[in-house]
Design a protein around this motif. Structure first.
Motif, PDB file in Angstrom:
ATOM      1  N   GLU A 207     -18.893  12.206  21.814  1.00 25.48           N
ATOM      2  CA  GLU A 207     -18.481  13.035  22.947  1.00 25.48           C
ATOM      3  C   GLU A 207     -17.420  12.254  23.715  1.00 25.48           C
ATOM      4  O   GLU A 207     -17.457  11.018  23.726  1.00 25.48           O
ATOM      5  CB  GLU A 207     -19.692  13.330  23.841  1.00 25.48           C
ATOM      6  CG  GLU A 207     -20.730  14.172  23.110  1.00 25.48           C
ATOM      7  CD  GLU A 207     -21.928  14.551  23.969  1.00 25.48           C
ATOM      8  OE1 GLU A 207     -22.011  14.087  25.128  1.00 25.48           O
ATOM      9  OE2 GLU A 207     -22.765  15.312  23.466  1.00 25.48           O
ATOM     10  N   PRO A 208     -16.476  12.956  24.358  1.00 20.43           N
ATOM     11  CA  PRO A 208     -15.428  12.234  25.093  1.00 20.43           C
ATOM     12  C   PRO A 208     -16.007  11.411  26.238  1.00 20.43           C
ATOM     13  O   PRO A 208     -16.875  11.888  26.959  1.00 20.43           O
ATOM     14  CB  PRO A 208     -14.537  13.354  25.631  1.00 20.43           C
ATOM     15  CG  PRO A 208     -15.247  14.624  25.383  1.00 20.43           C
ATOM     16  CD  PRO A 208     -16.312  14.406  24.386  1.00 20.43           C
TER      17      PRO A 208
ATOM     18  N   ARG B 211     -14.228  10.217  28.873  1.00 25.16           N
ATOM     19  CA  ARG B 211     -13.680  10.792  30.104  1.00 25.16           C
ATOM     20  C   ARG B 211     -13.358  12.253  29.837  1.00 25.16           C
ATOM     21  O   ARG B 211     -13.095  12.629  28.688  1.00 25.16           O
ATOM     22  CB  ARG B 211     -12.397  10.044  30.501  1.00 25.16           C
ATOM     23  CG  ARG B 211     -12.622   8.557  30.726  1.00 25.16           C
ATOM     24  CD  ARG B 211     -11.316   7.777  30.689  1.00 25.16           C
ATOM     25  NE  ARG B 211     -10.656   7.817  29.392  1.00 25.16           N
ATOM     26  CZ  ARG B 211      -9.487   7.237  29.132  1.00 25.16           C
ATOM     27  NH1 ARG B 211      -8.829   6.587  30.065  1.00 25.16           N
ATOM     28  NH2 ARG B 211      -8.952   7.322  27.923  1.00 25.16           N
ATOM     29  N   ASP B 212     -13.394  13.075  30.852  1.00 20.67           N
ATOM     30  CA  ASP B 212     -13.141  14.499  30.656  1.00 20.67           C
ATOM     31  C   ASP B 212     -11.629  14.737  30.581  1.00 20.67           C
ATOM     32  O   ASP B 212     -11.053  15.411  31.433  1.00 20.67           O
ATOM     33  CB  ASP B 212     -13.788  15.288  31.809  1.00 20.67           C
ATOM     34  CG  ASP B 212     -13.739  16.779  31.526  1.00 20.67           C
ATOM     35  OD1 ASP B 212     -13.499  17.152  30.358  1.00 20.67           O
ATOM     36  OD2 ASP B 212     -13.917  17.562  32.482  1.00 20.67           O
ATOM     37  N   ILE B 213     -11.014  14.175  29.568  1.00 24.81           N
ATOM     38  CA  ILE B 213      -9.566  14.324  29.419  1.00 24.81           C
ATOM     39  C   ILE B 213      -9.254  14.584  27.946  1.00 24.81           C
ATOM     40  O   ILE B 213     -10.018  14.208  27.058  1.00 24.81           O
ATOM     41  CB  ILE B 213      -8.772  13.071  29.874  1.00 24.81           C
ATOM     42  CG1 ILE B 213      -9.262  11.806  29.130  1.00 24.81           C
ATOM     43  CG2 ILE B 213      -8.867  12.865  31.369  1.00 24.81           C
ATOM     44  CD1 ILE B 213      -8.429  10.572  29.399  1.00 24.81           C
ATOM     45  N   GLU B 214      -8.108  15.209  27.717  1.00 25.73           N
ATOM     46  CA  GLU B 214      -7.717  15.595  26.370  1.00 25.73           C
ATOM     47  C   GLU B 214      -7.667  14.383  25.417  1.00 25.73           C
ATOM     48  O   GLU B 214      -8.073  14.467  24.260  1.00 25.73           O
ATOM     49  CB  GLU B 214      -6.353  16.309  26.438  1.00 25.73           C
ATOM     50  CG  GLU B 214      -5.937  17.055  25.174  1.00 25.73           C
ATOM     51  CD  GLU B 214      -7.021  17.987  24.618  1.00 25.73           C
ATOM     52  OE1 GLU B 214      -7.849  18.511  25.407  1.00 25.73           O
ATOM     53  OE2 GLU B 214      -7.061  18.180  23.381  1.00 25.73           O
ATOM     54  N   LEU B 215      -7.171  13.250  25.944  1.00 25.14           N
ATOM     55  CA  LEU B 215      -7.041  12.057  25.089  1.00 25.14           C
ATOM     56  C   LEU B 215      -8.389  11.662  24.487  1.00 25.14           C
ATOM     57  O   LEU B 215      -8.489  11.299  23.313  1.00 25.14           O
ATOM     58  CB  LEU B 215      -6.494  10.883  25.909  1.00 25.14           C
ATOM     59  CG  LEU B 215      -5.017  10.900  26.249  1.00 25.14           C
ATOM     60  CD1 LEU B 215      -4.650   9.669  27.084  1.00 25.14           C
ATOM     61  CD2 LEU B 215      -4.171  10.934  24.968  1.00 25.14           C
ATOM     62  N   ASP B 216      -9.438  11.724  25.295  1.00 23.73           N
ATOM     63  CA  ASP B 216     -10.753  11.325  24.796  1.00 23.73           C
ATOM     64  C   ASP B 216     -11.382  12.417  23.928  1.00 23.73           C
ATOM     65  O   ASP B 216     -12.154  12.117  23.007  1.00 23.73           O
ATOM     66  CB  ASP B 216     -11.685  10.926  25.947  1.00 23.73           C
ATOM     67  CG  ASP B 216     -11.306   9.547  26.505  1.00 23.73           C
ATOM     68  OD1 ASP B 216     -10.329   8.949  25.993  1.00 23.73           O
ATOM     69  OD2 ASP B 216     -11.974   9.081  27.443  1.00 23.73           O
ATOM     70  N   ARG B 217     -11.037  13.676  24.205  1.00 24.25           N
ATOM     71  CA  ARG B 217     -11.518  14.743  23.309  1.00 24.25           C
ATOM     72  C   ARG B 217     -10.913  14.532  21.931  1.00 24.25           C
ATOM     73  O   ARG B 217     -11.578  14.654  20.913  1.00 24.25           O
ATOM     74  CB  ARG B 217     -11.172  16.133  23.869  1.00 24.25           C
ATOM     75  CG  ARG B 217     -12.102  16.551  24.998  1.00 24.25           C
ATOM     76  CD  ARG B 217     -11.915  18.017  25.372  1.00 24.25           C
ATOM     77  NE  ARG B 217     -10.774  18.213  26.261  1.00 24.25           N
ATOM     78  CZ  ARG B 217     -10.817  18.001  27.586  1.00 24.25           C
ATOM     79  NH1 ARG B 217     -11.935  17.617  28.175  1.00 24.25           N
ATOM     80  NH2 ARG B 217      -9.746  18.187  28.329  1.00 24.25           N
ATOM     81  N   GLU B 218      -9.638  14.172  21.893  1.00 21.27           N
ATOM     82  CA  GLU B 218      -8.967  13.875  20.615  1.00 21.27           C
ATOM     83  C   GLU B 218      -9.592  12.639  19.968  1.00 21.27           C
ATOM     84  O   GLU B 218      -9.777  12.577  18.750  1.00 21.27           O
ATOM     85  CB  GLU B 218      -7.464  13.620  20.839  1.00 21.27           C
ATOM     86  CG  GLU B 218      -6.654  14.879  21.071  1.00 21.27           C
ATOM     87  CD  GLU B 218      -6.802  15.879  19.924  1.00 21.27           C
ATOM     88  OE1 GLU B 218      -6.716  15.456  18.766  1.00 21.27           O
ATOM     89  OE2 GLU B 218      -7.041  17.080  20.203  1.00 21.27           O
TER      90      GLU B 218
ATOM     91  N   LYS C   2     -12.765  13.420  18.181  1.00 17.61           N
ATOM     92  CA  LYS C   2     -12.508  14.053  16.864  1.00 17.61           C
ATOM     93  C   LYS C   2     -12.049  13.005  15.868  1.00 17.61           C
ATOM     94  O   LYS C   2     -12.437  13.015  14.696  1.00 17.61           O
ATOM     95  CB  LYS C   2     -11.412  15.117  16.991  1.00 17.61           C
ATOM     96  CG  LYS C   2     -11.878  16.385  17.642  1.00 17.61           C
ATOM     97  CD  LYS C   2     -10.796  17.459  17.471  1.00 17.61           C
ATOM     98  CE  LYS C   2     -10.882  18.462  18.602  1.00 17.61           C
ATOM     99  NZ  LYS C   2      -9.608  19.002  19.011  1.00 17.61           N
TER     100      LYS C   2
ATOM    101  N   ASP D 257     -10.174   7.030  23.934  1.00 21.86           N
ATOM    102  CA  ASP D 257      -8.881   6.882  23.258  1.00 21.86           C
ATOM    103  C   ASP D 257      -8.318   5.474  23.453  1.00 21.86           C
ATOM    104  O   ASP D 257      -8.359   4.938  24.563  1.00 21.86           O
ATOM    105  CB  ASP D 257      -7.898   7.899  23.845  1.00 21.86           C
ATOM    106  CG  ASP D 257      -6.470   7.554  23.464  1.00 21.86           C
ATOM    107  OD1 ASP D 257      -6.131   7.763  22.289  1.00 21.86           O
ATOM    108  OD2 ASP D 257      -5.724   7.058  24.332  1.00 21.86           O
TER     109      ASP D 257
END
Ligand code: BGC
Length: 527
Positions: A273-274, A276-283, A286, A347
């Motif tokens: 799971e990310p 931080r709640d940011i796109e970089l960590d969502r990526e 994955k 990330d």
């Protein structure tokens, strides 16, 4: 209408409370055997080195773990697998306890150095073959499906010394020979084969962190006398995938039609799971899955490593020939999933990370179990294992989506309690936490199945307390407590719970799980 700050705050609070309550209730959901499909395999799992003992008996040669455990400082408390749970001598009693659980399957592995003490250079050891034959026969007599892993971390030391074992392509032919010896001797009775347990974890533990034999690594991952953590895991995994594919090819051509079984491989999985709640960590989350799980499964389904890996690795990421690609993509009837934990991913491409996250081999991702000092789930006896039941549902969903809902088995899932000083048998057998763990993970699995995932079995790790690799014997995953002095097995509360869970059902007979009625979609019969 004017909305005040207080109103916004109250709304936010309400939605938080709501989502928390939703999460709690879905994780506390009661679970019953009847929520699983008919013919579903319910079992317990073990592996040869972790339970057998009888280190040099009846013709067995020393294997890589036998040697490693005797190097001072390698294993906690100086523990070794020399005696382990003495399963080699107590297997009949152990089959009784397996039977008393009411499971319809039992997963175990074959000790390579017991069956082929010198690999391809020597003869098959008849006593080794006889040992596993007796296990298989006695399981079948009790209506328990043998679910066999050919290789679970242990191989003859001689292969290590002759050519560096998994570092060399020569290991592929050795493995194929071992696998074929197993098909030949046991395949008339074994319907479920898994070739290699967790190539991804093994590559990482032995060649990146240097914590499993042959203890190869380099900075910043560790301080070993040899190795290269940035590249060796890639070569080793490559050899394991080709070994699997070649063994599966032999099975398909020479044995599968005649013997009517199925073949797969087992991936170590974690959910991410990310952080931080940011796109970089969502990526990053994955990417972590791609660099760990798809690393070994993409080649077996699509014929090559994931595109993310090709993008970030240079020429060190090996290539497959077209012939190899063909073998790989025809090598799986099902995927085995070992699942224990969920971690946060951060990330490291655009953010600053500690040095080990900052590497291509880690997908430029830093993994941690904590956010601002708060663990992602309750802690267990393993440093990186946290109780996060939703991870089970998510990982099944991930494999289902990425691999076109190929049949799956959860080949391991289990809990070990945090170690406490002077803990006695009386405390350890009262393992309410383990029961809670399995209920929550099974409920999550049932949700994934209701969502359409083709999952066909679930194995608890482990049948009994055993040799937990570098952690030795004090890390206890068993449904049965094993006394280290007397080796007596005592059912924990969780063993009684599992038996109850299984008997409160009408679908627990091996006939329900008969592979005849077990239609694997897209099984490859090449002949
Ligand atoms: C392995 C087992 C091990 C378990 C718990 C899995 O990675 O297959 O051998 O005991 O995890 O650590």
């Amino acid at each position: 209408m004017k909305v005040t700050v207080t109103q916004i705050f109250l709304l936010l609070l309400l939605s938080l409370v709501h989502s928390f309550a939703e999460q709690r209730s879905s994780e506390e959901e009661e679970v019953e055997r009847s929520q699983f499909p008919s013919g579903f395999l319910f079992g317990a799992a073990t592996s040869s080195y972790q339970i057998e003992g009888a280190v040099l008996e009846d013709g067995k040669s020393p294997n890589n773990w036998d040697v490693f455990c005797h190097i001072p400082g390698g294993i906690k408390n100086g523990d070794t697998g020399d005696i382990a749970d003495d399963h080699y001598h107590q297997f009949l009693e152990d089959i009784e306890i397996i039977h008393s659980l009411g499971v319809n399957a039992y997963r175990f592995s074959i000790s390579w150095s017991r069956v082929l003490p010198r690999g391809r250079l020597g003869e098959v050891n008849p006593k080794g073959v006889m040992f596993y034959s007796k296990i298989i026969d006695n399981l079948l007599l009790k209506g328990i499906e043998p679910y066999v892993t050919i290789y679970h971390h242990d191989h003859p030391q001689e292969l290590e010394e002759r050519f560096g074992a998994w570092l060399s392509p020569l290991m592929q032919e050795e493995f194929v020979h071992f696998a074929e010896t197993c098909f030949e001797n046991f395949g008339d009775r074994v319907k479920y084969w898994t070739t290699i347990n967790e190539p991804n974890l093994l590559a990482e533990m032995a060649y990146l962190w240097g914590r499993y034999p042959p203890a190869h690594c380099s900075a910043p991952f560790g301080n070993c006398s040899s190795g290269n953590s940035d590249t060796e895991p890639l070569f080793v995994l490559h050899n394991m995938l080709l070994s699997h594919a070649k063994a599966a090819n032999i099975y398909r051509h020479k044995y599968q039609l005649k013997q009517g079984g199925f073949i797969g491989i087992i991936a170590n999985t974690l959910m991410c799971e990310p952080l931080r709640d940011i796109e970089l960590d969502r990526e990053a989350a994955k990417r972590a899955l791609a660099f760990y799980i798809a690393w070994m499964l993409d080649p077996l389904v699509f014929g090559d490593y994931p595109p993310e890996m090709r993008q970030y690795h240079g020429n060190e990421l090996p290539r497959f020939t077209s012939e190899e690609t063909k073998l790989l993509t025809q090598s799986l009837d099902f995927i085995g999933i070992n699942h224990y934990t969920t971690l946060y991913a951060k990330d490291c491409i655009h953010s600053t990370c500690s040095s080990d996250g900052d590497r291509a081999i880690q997908g430029f991702v830093y993994l941690t179990g904590e956010r601002h000092g708060v663990p992602i789930g309750e802690r267990t006896g393993m440093r990186r294992f946290f109780i996060v039941p939703r991870g089970m549902e998510k990982i099944i969903e991930y494999v289902k989506e990425r691999y076109n809902n190929m049949p799956m088995f959860v080949t391991e899932n289990g809990y070990s309690p945090p170690e406490k000083e002077d803990e006695q048998e009386e405390d350890l057998v009262q393992d309410a936490k383990r029961i809670e763990f399995h209920k929550a993970y099974l409920a999550a699995l049932a949700r994934a199945i209701r969502n359409g995932a083709d999952v066909r079995g679930y194995f608890i790790w482990s049948l009994m307390d055993n040799f937990e690799w570098v952690y030795g014997y004090n890390t206890r995953f068993g449904l049965y407590y094993v006394d280290r002095q007397t080796l007596r097995r005592t059912p924990k509360l969780s063993a009684r719970w599992y038996a109850n869970f299984l008997t409160n059902s009408g679908h627990n007979h091996v006939e329900d799980a008969n592979p005849g009625s077990f239609k694997i979609k897209d099984a490859y019969f090449l002949d």
